[in-house]
Each structure stands twice: as structure tokens, then as C-alpha cells.
Design a protein around this motif. Structure first.
Motif, mmCIF file in Angstrom:
data_model
loop_
_atom_site.group_PDB
_atom_site.id
_atom_site.type_symbol
_atom_site.label_atom_id
_atom_site.label_comp_id
_atom_site.label_asym_id
_atom_site.label_seq_id
_atom_site.Cartn_x
_atom_site.Cartn_y
_atom_site.Cartn_z
ATOM 1 N N UNK A 121 39.304 133.392 78.238
ATOM 2 C CA UNK A 121 38.406 132.779 79.215
ATOM 3 C C UNK A 121 38.722 131.293 79.395
ATOM 4 N N UNK A 122 39.043 130.624 78.297
ATOM 5 C CA UNK A 122 39.432 129.215 78.380
ATOM 6 C C UNK A 122 40.676 129.051 79.248
ATOM 7 N N UNK A 123 41.650 129.948 79.049
ATOM 8 C CA UNK A 123 42.892 129.881 79.812
ATOM 9 C C UNK A 123 42.670 130.077 81.296
ATOM 10 N N UNK A 124 41.850 131.076 81.651
ATOM 11 C CA UNK A 124 41.590 131.329 83.060
ATOM 12 C C UNK A 124 40.749 130.208 83.678
ATOM 13 N N UNK A 125 39.801 129.700 82.915
ATOM 14 C CA UNK A 125 38.974 128.612 83.434
ATOM 15 C C UNK A 125 39.830 127.385 83.729
ATOM 16 N N UNK A 130 42.968 123.854 87.738
ATOM 17 C CA UNK A 130 44.211 123.250 88.253
ATOM 18 C C UNK A 130 44.452 123.661 89.698
ATOM 19 N N UNK A 131 44.349 124.966 89.977
ATOM 20 C CA UNK A 131 44.670 125.448 91.323
ATOM 21 C C UNK A 131 43.620 124.991 92.337
ATOM 22 N N UNK A 132 42.354 124.986 91.955
ATOM 23 C CA UNK A 132 41.314 124.489 92.861
ATOM 24 C C UNK A 132 41.562 123.026 93.197
ATOM 25 N N UNK A 148 39.776 115.982 90.856
ATOM 26 C CA UNK A 148 39.386 117.307 91.313
ATOM 27 C C UNK A 148 39.080 118.239 90.160
ATOM 28 N N UNK A 149 39.871 118.157 89.103
ATOM 29 C CA UNK A 149 39.643 118.995 87.924
ATOM 30 C C UNK A 149 38.274 118.700 87.316
ATOM 31 N N UNK A 150 37.945 117.433 87.194
ATOM 32 C CA UNK A 150 36.665 117.033 86.599
ATOM 33 C C UNK A 150 35.491 117.498 87.455
ATOM 34 N N UNK A 151 35.583 117.281 88.772
ATOM 35 C CA UNK A 151 34.501 117.667 89.677
ATOM 36 C C UNK A 151 34.301 119.178 89.669
ATOM 37 N N UNK A 344 42.128 120.660 78.733
ATOM 38 C CA UNK A 344 43.318 121.508 78.708
ATOM 39 C C UNK A 344 43.992 121.561 80.071
ATOM 40 N N UNK A 345 43.186 121.628 81.134
ATOM 41 C CA UNK A 345 43.735 121.655 82.496
ATOM 42 C C UNK A 345 44.447 120.347 82.826
ATOM 43 N N UNK A 346 43.858 119.229 82.431
ATOM 44 C CA UNK A 346 44.471 117.924 82.708
ATOM 45 C C UNK A 346 45.800 117.789 81.970
#
Length: 471
Positions: A121-125, A130-132, A148-151, A344-346
Motif C-alpha cells: 500500500x505504501x508503494x502504490x500510494x 508521483x504520477x499525480x 504537487x506530491x505534498x498537496x 518516499x515519493x519525493x
């Protein structure tokens, strides 16, 4: 004549703040409907990440548009069956999906599987973040996607904190909006003469085809660890069949539709930024599509927080009997979970496609054995007859603290796949003789299902004979 459950607070409010957490849902609060469940699973795939996944056919596996479509359809039709079968368990047991793992792996053993699902779930989130953010960056012509990642993380967090009711209703709304936009986008891209003009290097290759089929299977089975989180709100009487078809049709239709768009876009993505390529193909319609995808992803990503927290609470409950699972614990866990995935996304945004491809591959290998064991145990051995109360006892009740049969069978399911694995992280010694066709997941399902089925049946039979002798 059976009476319908009376209206309660949960059915009269526009949005209900969830307070049940991982506890069984009472019959009087089973307000889920077939239509509502269908739109949950239709909408959950109306995301930029699904577009990116469909684009893997041309960009990673070297497949033409036609062969990508065939692989997408086969993979999703197969994988959707597994996810839907898991969903049919929710109305019967009334508890989250990974908490049910205690029935096959024991009270503490089930938490190990919940922990694996939590990582998923962490990976998909993080991937959705990132893609959004790439969608918004393409609109505003910005190279900085951190804002964008934060928002997007904050939006998903707010929805997830409210819980099941708001998550379900928001996904239903966006599934219709994004569904219309996707259909229009497919029509626009297919009518563009440049869409198929320059892809002579793409075609059919066996390794790529089976790799894309495996991606489709993985995509659907990735929902298996949390389909019951939503179907548990369906009525116990007749809800299992309704949950199966609502989940299967919603997942397959939504996924295939959006992945088809991704397959088209993948023909033109040269730098790994699929969303920017989508915007370019759509021309003046592009900014609207990218904005809608970005907002939808931010909102619907809440399902990954919600179900990830269900797994977290399942794990934390086993750590100590002093830990109380309540609303405060769920909210705090949601915040911590969102922050972890956001960072993780950042960190991983610059190598996103490579990281995501490996993540999907590894996900398949660890999910398949669990799915096989759960389905065999539920439908073949126990036929849906479980003591839910025992699953909340610290000694595991009839399921024990650790179930050796389940855990060893799962481990065997992982081991048998290793020689046949195909990924950039690791490729097994049997991959090259097979032309790098990934068949590991087939063995990962069949072998643990057989081992667990035979071993557990013998053990259950022995227990029943002992109990009969005592009587």
C-alpha cells in the motif's frame, strides 16, 4: 419474511466518520450496496498510475499496440477473478481482508502477511503521488513536482481520515467523471493520424507478452489484500455473490479502459514522462484531462491510506495487548502513513518508472502465494466457516499464535519462484532457458495451494478425529 436492517446513524448521515476500524461490522450497519461497491472498484483505477501501467507494453516490453491490448485483457480477466473471490469473503466475515489472514497463518503469523501488504500500500500510494504530481507539472510546465506530491498527500489524508464512507462516495463520483474523460481521450488519440505513425520497432515477443500479462494479473491481485475492507459492509445474506460480481466487473472494466489509453500514450513516450506525452497527444483537451487525473488521483489515493492503516492496526494490535485500537489510533496512524509515503515519493521520483516496474514484479511474487493459500482455505477446506471471535484472541483461539502449515506453505511458494523470476533487480537461472518468459507466478500459485491444501486437510481431519474420540 426477513426484515431489512433498520436505518442507523451510519445510513442517515451524508458522510459518516468511521469508528469500527478493524472490528467486525454489525448486521445493522451493513449499508453497502452492489452499485456502490461496483463504482468503488471502477473508480479506483481511474488514475494516472493506471495509464502509466498500460504504457509498459510499448515502453518496457516492446509490444505493439495490438499485442499490448491482448495482454492487458488476458491479464486483467485472470487476475480479476482472484481479487473478486477475495471480495466475496467480506460480507460473510465482516472484517478487513488481511485480518482474515489470521485464519490461515495464526494470530501473529497473520500480522506478517499484513506487514507485507502494508509495504504494498505504501508503494502504490507513493507511486500515485508521483504520477499525480507529474500531471500537474505538465499543465503548469514545471520541473518541480515536490509541491504537487505534498498537496496530493494532504488531500488523500483528509479523505482517508473520515474512513470508508467518504472514500466510497468520492470514488463513485470521480469514476463517472474520469470514465467519460478517458473515453473521449481514447477517441481523440485514435483519430489522430500520428498515433500509429512511427512505431516500426514494436511488435510481438513472447517474453514481453507474458510479462505484460503478468502485469495485468499483478494489478488485479494487488487489490486482493483490501477488497474485503469495502465488501465487509455488504449484507451477509446474499452479499457474497453480489460482492464478487460488483468487484470483478468494476475492477476489470475500469482497469482495461484506462490501460488502453496508456498503451496508446506509450507509443509516444520517449523520456518516461507518460502524463506529459498524454497531454501532448490530446492537444487543447490535454490540460483538462491532466488536471482531472491529478485531482482524481489525489482523492482516490485515499484508499491506499485507508487500507494500509487497516493493515497497520492489525499489526500493532499483535505487538502488545496494551495498545488500544480506537479512532485516535487510526487517525494518528493515517498521518504517519501519509508522511512516510510522501517522503518516499519525493526521494524516488527521479527514477520512478524503473522503481515502479521492479515494485510491480516483486509484488506479484509475494502476493501470489498468500492469495493461493487464502482461497484454498476459504473455499475448499473451510467453505467460509470461520470463528471471527477467535481471530481477535491473543492466543489465536482455534487458529493459534502461529500456523506452521500456512507459514511454511507460503515460504515454499516464495522459494519455488526464485529460479524463474524475471526483473531488473534479479533474474533467476531458469529465466534464460525459457526465453525470459516469466512463469514464476504460476508456480507461486499452484505449489503453495497444493502443499497447503493437502497438508492442512490432513491436519484438520486429525483434529476432528481427536475431538470425536474425546466425545
Amino acid at each position: 419474511m426477513q426484515q431489512r436492517p433498520r436505518l442507523t446513524e451510519s445510513t442517515t448521515k451524508i458522510v459518516t466518520f468511521e469508528r469500527r476500524h478493524i472490528r467486525p461490522i454489525p448486521v445493522t450497519e451493513r449499508h453497502g450496496t452492489t452499485r456502490g461497491l461496483f463504482f468503488v472498484w471502477l473508480g479506483i483505477n481511474m488514475l494516472p498510475l493506471t495509464v502509466v501501467t498500460g504504457a509498459l507494453g510499448p515502453t518496457v516490453f516492446g509490444l505493439s499496440f495490438g499485442w499490448t491490448l491482448v495482454a492487458i485483457a488476458i491479464g486483467n480477466l485472470i487476475g480479476g477473478l482472484g481479487a473478486a473471490l477475495h471480495a466475496s469473503q467480506g460480507p460473510t466475515l465482516g472484517i478487513p481482508q488481511m485480518l482474515q489472514a489470521r485464519g490461515q497463518f495464526g494470530y501473529f503469523g497473520g500480522s506478517l502477511l499484513a506487514l507485507i501488504a502494508l509495504v504494498m500500500f505504501l508503494g502504490f500510494f507513493a507511486s500515485n503521488l508521483v504520477v499525480a504530481s507529474q500531471s500537474f507539472a505538465a499543465i503548469f510546465d514545471s520541473d518541480n513536482i515536490n509541491v504537487g506530491i505534498i498537496v496530493c498527500a494532504l488531500i488523500a489524508l483528509v479523505v482517508a481520515i473520515f474512513g470508508y464512507d467518504l472514500v466510497r462516495k468520492m470514488m463513485a463520483v470521480f469514476s463517472v467523471i474520469i470514465g467519460i474523460i478517458v473515453v473521449v481521450s481514447i477517441v481523440i488519440t485514435l483519430s489522430n493520424p500520428a498515433t500509429f505513425a512511427a512505431t516500426p520497432e514494436l511488435g510481438y515477443n513472447t517474453a514481453g507478452f507474458f510479462g505484460m500479462v503478468a502485469v495485468g494479473v499483478t494489478w488485479q491481485l494487488a487489490y486482493a489484500p483490501y477488497v474485503s475492507d469495502y465488501s465487509r459492509y455488504m449484507p451477509a445474506d446474499g452479499g457474497a455473490k453480489e460482492a464478487f460480481w460488483a468487484t470483478y466487473l468494476g475492477l476489470v472494466l475500469g482497469t482495461v479502459l484506462v490501460m488502453v489509453l496508456g498503451a496508446i500514450v506509450g507509443l509516444h513516450a520517449t523520456d518516461g514522462d507518460i502524463m506529459a506525452a498524454l497531454g501532448g497527444l490530446l492537444g487543447g483537451f490535454g490540460p483538462l484531462v491532466l488536471f482531472a487525473f491529478g485531482v482524481a488521483s489525489a482523492v482516490m489515493n485515499s484508499s491506499n491510506i485507508y487500507s494500509g492503516v487497516m493493515c497497520s492496526l492489525t499489526v500493532f494490535e499483535t505487538i502488545s495487548e496494551e495498545i488500544r485500537i480506537n479512532t485516535r489510533a487510526r487517525v494518528l496512524m493515517s498521518v504517519a502513513y501519509a508522511l512516510l509515503a510522501m517522503f518516499g515519493a519525493i526521494i524516488g521520483k527521479d527514477n520512478f518508472l524503473v522503481i515502479f516496474g521492479d515494485f510491480v514484479s516483486m509484488l506479484l511474487y509475494v502476493l501470489i502465494p498468500w492469495s493461493a493459500i487464502n482461497l484454498i482455505d476459504y473455499f475448499v477446506l473451510r467453505k467460509g466457516e470461520y470463528s471471527v471471535g477467535d481471530m481477535f484472541e491473543r492466543n489465536g483461539g482455534r487458529y493459534g499464535r502461529w500456523d506452521v502449515v500456512g507459514l511454511v506453505s507460503y515460504l515454499i511458494g516464495i522459494i519455488v519462484q526464485i529460479p524463474f523470476m524475471v526483473s531488473t533487480m534479479y533474474t533467476g537461472p531458469m529465466a534464460e532457458p525459457l526465453g525470459f518468459v516469466d512463469i514464476a507466478w504460476l508456480l507461486g500459485f499452484a505449489v503453495p495451494a497444493l502443499v497447503y491444501g493437502v497438508w492442512k486437510r490432513a491436519k484438520l481431519g486429525s483434529t476432528q478425529r481427536e475431538e470425536g474420540a474425546l466425545v
